[in-house]
Scaffold this active site. Sequence first.
Site, PDB file in Angstrom:
ATOM      1  N   ASP A   5      -2.140  -3.814  -8.048  1.00  0.00           N
ATOM      2  CA  ASP A   5      -1.622  -3.541  -6.717  1.00  0.00           C
ATOM      3  C   ASP A   5      -0.712  -2.309  -6.826  1.00  0.00           C
ATOM      4  OD1 ASP A   5      -0.649  -4.055  -3.999  1.00  0.00           O
ATOM      5  OD2 ASP A   5       1.171  -4.781  -4.979  1.00  0.00           O
ATOM      6  N   ILE A   6      -0.358  -1.721  -5.679  1.00  0.00           N
ATOM      7  CA  ILE A   6       0.505  -0.536  -5.717  1.00  0.00           C
ATOM      8  C   ILE A   6       1.957  -0.879  -5.421  1.00  0.00           C
ATOM      9  CG2 ILE A   6       1.015   1.683  -4.639  1.00  0.00           C
ATOM     10  CD1 ILE A   6      -1.953   2.117  -4.254  1.00  0.00           C
ATOM     11  N   ASP A   7       2.260  -1.205  -4.176  1.00  0.00           N
ATOM     12  CA  ASP A   7       3.652  -1.379  -3.748  1.00  0.00           C
ATOM     13  C   ASP A   7       4.273  -2.637  -4.345  1.00  0.00           C
ATOM     14  OD1 ASP A   7       3.839   0.865  -1.678  1.00  0.00           O
ATOM     15  OD2 ASP A   7       2.042  -0.217  -1.045  1.00  0.00           O
ATOM     16  N   GLY A  32      -3.575  -2.877  -0.266  1.00  0.00           N
ATOM     17  CA  GLY A  32      -3.771  -2.975   1.172  1.00  0.00           C
ATOM     18  C   GLY A  32      -3.739  -1.609   1.829  1.00  0.00           C
ATOM     19  N   LYS A  55      -8.741  -8.788  -1.154  1.00  0.00           N
ATOM     20  CA  LYS A  55      -8.867  -8.021  -2.392  1.00  0.00           C
ATOM     21  C   LYS A  55      -9.844  -8.700  -3.348  1.00  0.00           C
ATOM     22  CE  LYS A  55      -4.197  -6.004  -2.376  1.00  0.00           C
ATOM     23  NZ  LYS A  55      -2.970  -5.793  -3.157  1.00  0.00           N
ATOM     24  N   ASN A 111      -0.622 -10.494   0.224  1.00  0.00           N
ATOM     25  CA  ASN A 111      -2.029 -10.098   0.236  1.00  0.00           C
ATOM     26  C   ASN A 111      -2.646 -10.086  -1.159  1.00  0.00           C
ATOM     27  OD1 ASN A 111      -0.547  -7.854  -0.607  1.00  0.00           O
ATOM     28  ND2 ASN A 111      -1.890  -6.381   0.406  1.00  0.00           N
TER      29      ASN A 111
END
Length: 259
Positions: A10-12, A45, A186, A212
Amino acid sequence: MAEKSIVFFDIDGTLLTEEKKLPASTREAIFTLKEQGHEVAIATGRAPFMFEDIRNELEINTFVSYNGQFVVLNGEVIYTNPLNISSLEKLTEEALQKKHPIVFMDHEDMKANVPEHSYIRESIDTLKIEQFPTHDPDYYKDRDLYQTLLFCPEGEERYYESKYQDFDFIRWHPVSVDLLPKGGSKAKGIEKIVEKLGIPKEKQYAFGDGLNDIEMLRSISNSVAMGNGKEEVKVAAKYVTKSVEDDGILHGLRMLELL
């Protein structure tokens, strides 16, 4: 191929800190993974245009974006799952009446259905990205949209959840909710990638911190929640690492014995 592992990030809150910084230890760990022959991918997301800089910096060409609705493998689009436009049009009309703005999103851009609104500015600013949605209330017409942002205070999305069965609603900010195709996630996007690559479940890994990420972490055999993640995310994962600011990615990869 069976000896190769794939790791989804994931990124954030996972790759990036709350200040949207990439820790040096994370960058080094990812390049080491790739040097060892593993596949490295992003599962986010965000829209593709919202993390092009991260992909370029980390030299990652495989990603699941829009929470699984737009999937790219080695630079090639392999799966898309657009929103039901007729249902979206009805929801948008009702949201306008309730003074809940909407931002329409495809793979290239995002457009708001109102000229300006404090909720849009407040939430988008937290992403610290260069793009900001401009005004185009007809952007949903004649194009595929993979995600829409609904802006409303916490709890007010429940009305839409009860009425619009074609969509899933996932809150990512106190005044904003991701609106996705029903059943999209995802995890579904990841399935498309691992099927193409032929990588078995025991060689699949994923890191995440947000709501998410829950389905992804439940479905991946070797899943890791960040120490800064929400409690329900930690429960969904097999392992919990340190926070992103505390070299959590490096620590987690060592815990998994991938480094």
